[in-house]
Write an enzyme that holds these catalytic residues in place. Structure first.
Site, mmCIF file in Angstrom:
data_model
loop_
_atom_site.group_PDB
_atom_site.id
_atom_site.type_symbol
_atom_site.label_atom_id
_atom_site.label_comp_id
_atom_site.label_asym_id
_atom_site.label_seq_id
_atom_site.Cartn_x
_atom_site.Cartn_y
_atom_site.Cartn_z
ATOM 1 N N HIS A 55 -19.256 12.994 0.111
ATOM 2 C CA HIS A 55 -19.872 11.802 0.709
ATOM 3 C C HIS A 55 -21.387 11.939 0.620
ATOM 4 C CE1 HIS A 55 -19.937 8.242 3.218
ATOM 5 N NE2 HIS A 55 -20.851 8.806 3.979
ATOM 6 N N LEU A 83 -6.521 6.587 2.567
ATOM 7 C CA LEU A 83 -5.212 7.233 2.436
ATOM 8 C C LEU A 83 -4.519 7.226 3.801
ATOM 9 C CD1 LEU A 83 -6.491 10.154 0.213
ATOM 10 C CD2 LEU A 83 -4.969 8.294 -0.528
ATOM 11 N N ASP A 132 -14.346 10.002 6.609
ATOM 12 C CA ASP A 132 -15.479 10.933 6.455
ATOM 13 C C ASP A 132 -15.674 11.811 7.699
ATOM 14 O OD1 ASP A 132 -16.011 9.719 3.945
ATOM 15 O OD2 ASP A 132 -17.177 8.150 4.919
ATOM 16 N N ARG A 170 0.839 -1.199 0.000
ATOM 17 C CA ARG A 170 0.000 0.000 0.000
ATOM 18 C C ARG A 170 0.880 1.258 0.000
ATOM 19 N NH1 ARG A 170 -3.752 1.810 5.178
ATOM 20 N NH2 ARG A 170 -3.305 4.000 4.873
#
Ligand code: GRF
Length: 207
Positions: free
Chosen positions: A111, A95, A147, A67
């Site tokens: 979102h 991320l 979020d 990753r």
């Protein structure tokens, strides 16, 4: 100088297209898209970026061992293209905190819920299941959580009797396409006035 935007996406890319249209029509004034990056080589959004003649970068996860290595390549694309603002538009990977910190106050996400309600996956379905009277979308700055960053702008959508996940998602998506360009224009203005104020302070200090 034109303001520089990067878009990260994984799929359909309708928000990217709304942003690109807003750049073309001047609803995001004096801006250009300097990079469209996707972790999915076959993403429709990436194909649409190419058709529009925009710089499109496929950075597929499976080409990298870890990753960290994958993200380092995305970071290197961004460093080369030097955006003022990074816009996540249906980018489906988490991320790292280091990545987020390196773009602090300069990375946005959209979102499909009225955050802080229904963070994470399937927010439209969860809003319906909870019997909410309204839902909507939120554009927010990205921080280290999922979020969770500061809200820039929200648009509400009424939930109608008989709504399904599909019908509600479609109506929210229409609002997303208005909200994201509006939020980007607003954040670019703020970034500019902040950097203008900083330059002014430096200038005053040197006199
Ligand atoms: C949108 O619903 C957005 O809110 C969410 O992912 C979806 C992306 O759709 N983060 P698209 O790829 O922009 O069409």
């Amino acid at each position: 100088m034109a303001r520089r935007l990067a878009v990260l996406l994984s799929g359909r890319g309708s928000n990217f297209e709304a942003i690109a249209d807003a750049v073309e029509t001047g609803r995001i004034p004096n801006a250009r898209i300097v990079a469209v990056v996707s972790d999915v080589g076959q993403a429709r959004g990436l194909a649409r970026a190419k058709e529009r003649g925009l710089p499109a970068f496929a950075v597929e996860r499976e080409r990298f061992e870890s990753r960290a290595a994958h993200e380092a390549e995305i970071q290197s694309v961004l460093q080369r293209t030097a955006p003022d603002l990074v816009c996540l538009a249906g980018y489906m990977r988490i991320l790292s905190p280091e990545f987020v910190a390196s773009w602090r106050n300069r990375i946005l996400n959209i979102h499909p819920s009225l955050l802080p309600k229904y963070r994470g996956l399937s927010p439209q379905r969860r809003a319906l299941e909870a019997g909410e009277a309204e839902s909507g979308c939120t554009v927010h700055l990205v921080d280290e959580g999922t979020d969770t960053g500061p809200v820039v702008l929200q648009k509400k959508v009424a939930i109608e009797p008989g709504d399904t996940e599909e019908s509600l998602s479609a109506r929210i998506l229409e609002e997303e396409h208005v909200a994201y360009p509006e939020a980007i224009a607003r954040v670019l203005e703020e970034l500019e006035s902040r950097s203008g104020a900083a330059q002014e302070a430096v200038h005053r200090g040197s006199r």
